[in-house]
Design a protein around this motif. Structure first.
Motif, short mmCIF file in Angstrom:
data_model
loop_
_atom_site.label_atom_id
_atom_site.label_comp_id
_atom_site.label_asym_id
_atom_site.label_seq_id
_atom_site.Cartn_x
_atom_site.Cartn_y
_atom_site.Cartn_z
N ALA A 141 -14.29 -21.49 23.45
CA ALA A 141 -14.38 -20.03 23.32
C ALA A 141 -15.09 -19.41 24.51
O ALA A 141 -14.67 -18.37 25.04
N LEU A 142 -16.18 -20.05 24.97
CA LEU A 142 -16.89 -19.53 26.14
C LEU A 142 -16.04 -19.62 27.40
O LEU A 142 -16.12 -18.74 28.28
N ALA A 143 -15.24 -20.69 27.49
CA ALA A 143 -14.42 -20.87 28.69
C ALA A 143 -13.24 -19.90 28.75
O ALA A 143 -12.65 -19.74 29.82
N THR A 144 -12.89 -19.28 27.65
CA THR A 144 -11.74 -18.35 27.63
C THR A 144 -12.21 -16.92 27.39
O THR A 144 -12.42 -16.15 28.33
N ASP A 145 -12.45 -16.58 26.14
CA ASP A 145 -12.86 -15.21 25.81
C ASP A 145 -14.21 -14.86 26.40
O ASP A 145 -14.43 -13.73 26.86
N GLY A 146 -15.14 -15.83 26.39
CA GLY A 146 -16.48 -15.56 26.91
C GLY A 146 -16.45 -15.24 28.39
O GLY A 146 -17.08 -14.27 28.84
N ILE A 147 -15.74 -16.04 29.17
CA ILE A 147 -15.65 -15.79 30.62
C ILE A 147 -14.94 -14.47 30.89
O ILE A 147 -15.33 -13.71 31.80
N ALA A 148 -13.91 -14.20 30.10
CA ALA A 148 -13.18 -12.95 30.30
C ALA A 148 -14.09 -11.74 30.07
O ALA A 148 -14.07 -10.76 30.85
N LYS A 149 -14.90 -11.77 29.01
CA LYS A 149 -15.81 -10.66 28.72
C LYS A 149 -16.90 -10.56 29.78
O LYS A 149 -17.33 -9.46 30.17
N ALA A 150 -17.38 -11.74 30.24
CA ALA A 150 -18.42 -11.72 31.27
C ALA A 150 -17.89 -11.15 32.58
O ALA A 150 -18.57 -10.37 33.26
N LEU A 151 -16.66 -11.47 32.95
CA LEU A 151 -16.05 -10.91 34.18
C LEU A 151 -15.83 -9.42 34.04
O LEU A 151 -15.96 -8.65 35.02
N ALA A 152 -15.50 -9.01 32.80
CA ALA A 152 -15.26 -7.58 32.59
C ALA A 152 -16.52 -6.75 32.76
O ALA A 152 -16.45 -5.54 33.02
N SER A 153 -17.69 -7.38 32.64
CA SER A 153 -18.94 -6.65 32.80
C SER A 153 -19.31 -6.42 34.27
O SER A 153 -20.27 -5.71 34.57
N LEU A 154 -18.57 -7.03 35.20
CA LEU A 154 -18.86 -6.92 36.63
C LEU A 154 -18.06 -5.79 37.27
O LEU A 154 -17.00 -5.39 36.77
N ASP A 155 -18.58 -5.31 38.39
CA ASP A 155 -17.79 -4.35 39.17
C ASP A 155 -16.66 -5.08 39.88
O ASP A 155 -16.63 -6.31 39.92
N GLU A 156 -15.74 -4.32 40.44
CA GLU A 156 -14.52 -4.92 41.00
C GLU A 156 -14.84 -5.90 42.12
O GLU A 156 -14.26 -7.00 42.19
N ARG A 157 -15.77 -5.53 43.04
CA ARG A 157 -16.08 -6.42 44.16
C ARG A 157 -16.74 -7.71 43.69
O ARG A 157 -16.35 -8.80 44.11
N SER A 158 -17.71 -7.58 42.81
CA SER A 158 -18.41 -8.78 42.32
C SER A 158 -17.44 -9.68 41.55
O SER A 158 -17.50 -10.92 41.68
N ARG A 159 -16.55 -9.06 40.76
CA ARG A 159 -15.59 -9.86 39.99
C ARG A 159 -14.66 -10.62 40.91
O ARG A 159 -14.38 -11.81 40.68
N ARG A 160 -14.20 -9.97 42.02
CA ARG A 160 -13.28 -10.67 42.92
C ARG A 160 -13.99 -11.81 43.65
O ARG A 160 -13.41 -12.88 43.85
N ILE A 161 -15.27 -11.59 44.02
CA ILE A 161 -16.01 -12.64 44.71
C ILE A 161 -16.15 -13.87 43.81
O ILE A 161 -15.94 -15.01 44.24
N VAL A 162 -16.50 -13.64 42.56
CA VAL A 162 -16.65 -14.78 41.63
C VAL A 162 -15.31 -15.47 41.41
O VAL A 162 -15.23 -16.70 41.40
N GLN A 163 -14.26 -14.71 41.20
CA GLN A 163 -12.94 -15.30 40.98
C GLN A 163 -12.47 -16.11 42.18
O GLN A 163 -11.95 -17.22 42.04
N GLU A 164 -12.64 -15.51 43.40
CA GLU A 164 -12.18 -16.20 44.60
C GLU A 164 -13.01 -17.45 44.89
O GLU A 164 -12.50 -18.44 45.40
#
Length: 313
Positions: free
Chosen positions: A242-265
């Protein structure tokens, strides 16, 4: 009533005949005492047996038991090789003797000693089977016969090997000896092999107790247990999923666009060749900042995601 035994005279008159036997605690004294108790004549045995059968005279039953206690001691001594306390063997044999007295029929024309031997041995056998090992080694009639005969027959094979070879005689049976045991006891040779394997093995604790230094000893439970279906492990696995799917998705959604892209990349993408995502310098070139600034943004994003995951969990 007084009975003459040699030069000694022993009275069986007390209301409680068991007072003739000393209190338990000293096995040697007990054995010496029961060996001094006089044997009953056939007429006395018949008389006491009829009193007990027809009038439920417990005093008569006690006298029958007392006169045969030495028989129990003699039979119990034959089973000392199983490593169980002699006193316990005698105690179980006494239970068998009392059962024999209860069921003895004086009209059958046999002596109590002949009838009681079966009951005494049966109780001792049952005690040995229950206490010789933690796991019962014999359950069926054929297995019980094998258990109580295999050891003595192996000793016979060892003796037949001769005094010179006996010292180096192997513990396992040869094919010829297995066939001989099976034929003599009227069982299958496979049953002989199985019983020999059971008797040669030992008890192993599935979950050994910790050693003196506090270390947990290794036991079969370590590799026999199926942790994949253990309830706690299943719950933890579902939580991780659950943390690896929904949890990560919610955590990424709490970031701004630049921070989210940096973490994803950096952490959530894998190249076709199996290598990781973009480096700090690659992202620094895209956003026109230094690699150190990208690292600072990444650290702050990770902290924010961690807080979001804690709330989600």
């Amino acid at each position: 009533m007084t009975i003459q035994s040699g030069s000694a005279t022993l009275s069986l008159a007390p209301a409680n005949p068991w007072t003739l036997v000393p209190a338990l605690g000293n096995l040697d004294a007990y054995i010496a005492a029961v060996n001094r108790l006089p044997l009953l004549t056939y007429e006395q045995e018949q008389s006491y047996a009829r009193q007990f059968k027809e009038h439920n005279d417990l005093d008569a039953a006690g006298r029958l038991v007392l006169s045969h206690l030495r028989l129990v001691v003699s039979i119990a001594r034959q089973y000392l090789g199983y490593g169980l306390p002699h006193g316990d063997l005698i105690q179980e044999g006494n239970i068998g003797l009392m059962k024999a007295v209860k069921r003895f029929d004086p009209d059958q024309g046999v002596r109590l000693v002949s009838y009681a031997m079966h009951w005494i041995k049966a109780e001792i056998h049952e005690y040995i089977l229950k206490n010789w090992r933690m796991v019962k080694v014999a359950t069926t009639k054929a297995q019980r016969k094998l258990f109580f005969n295999l050891r003595s027959m192996k000793q016979g094979f060892k003796a037949d090997a001769g005094a010179t070879d006996a010292a180096t005689y192997r513990d396992t049976l040869s094919e010829h000896e297995i066939d001989a045991v099976a034929a003599q006891l009227h069982v299958k040779r496979e049953e002989v092999i199985e019983m020999e394997t059971r008797m040669s093995g030992g008890d192993v604790l599935l979950d050994p107790a910790p050693s003196d230094d506090g270390e947990q000893a290794f036991g079969p439970i370590a590799y026999l247990a199926d942790a994949s279906h253990e309830p706690t492990a299943l719950i933890e696995s579902r939580q991780r999923d659950a943390l690896a799917t929904d949890g990560i998705a919610k955590a990424l959604a709490s970031l701004d666009e630049r921070s989210r892209r940096i973490v994803q990349e950096r952490w959530l993408k894998v190249n076709d060749d199996g290598t990781g995502g973009m480096t700090l310098h690659d992202l620094a070139a895209i956003y026109g900042v230094s690699a150190e600034r990208i690292r600072q943004i990444e650290v702050a994003a990770m902290k924010k995601m961690k807080q979001a995951l804690v709330k989600y969990a």
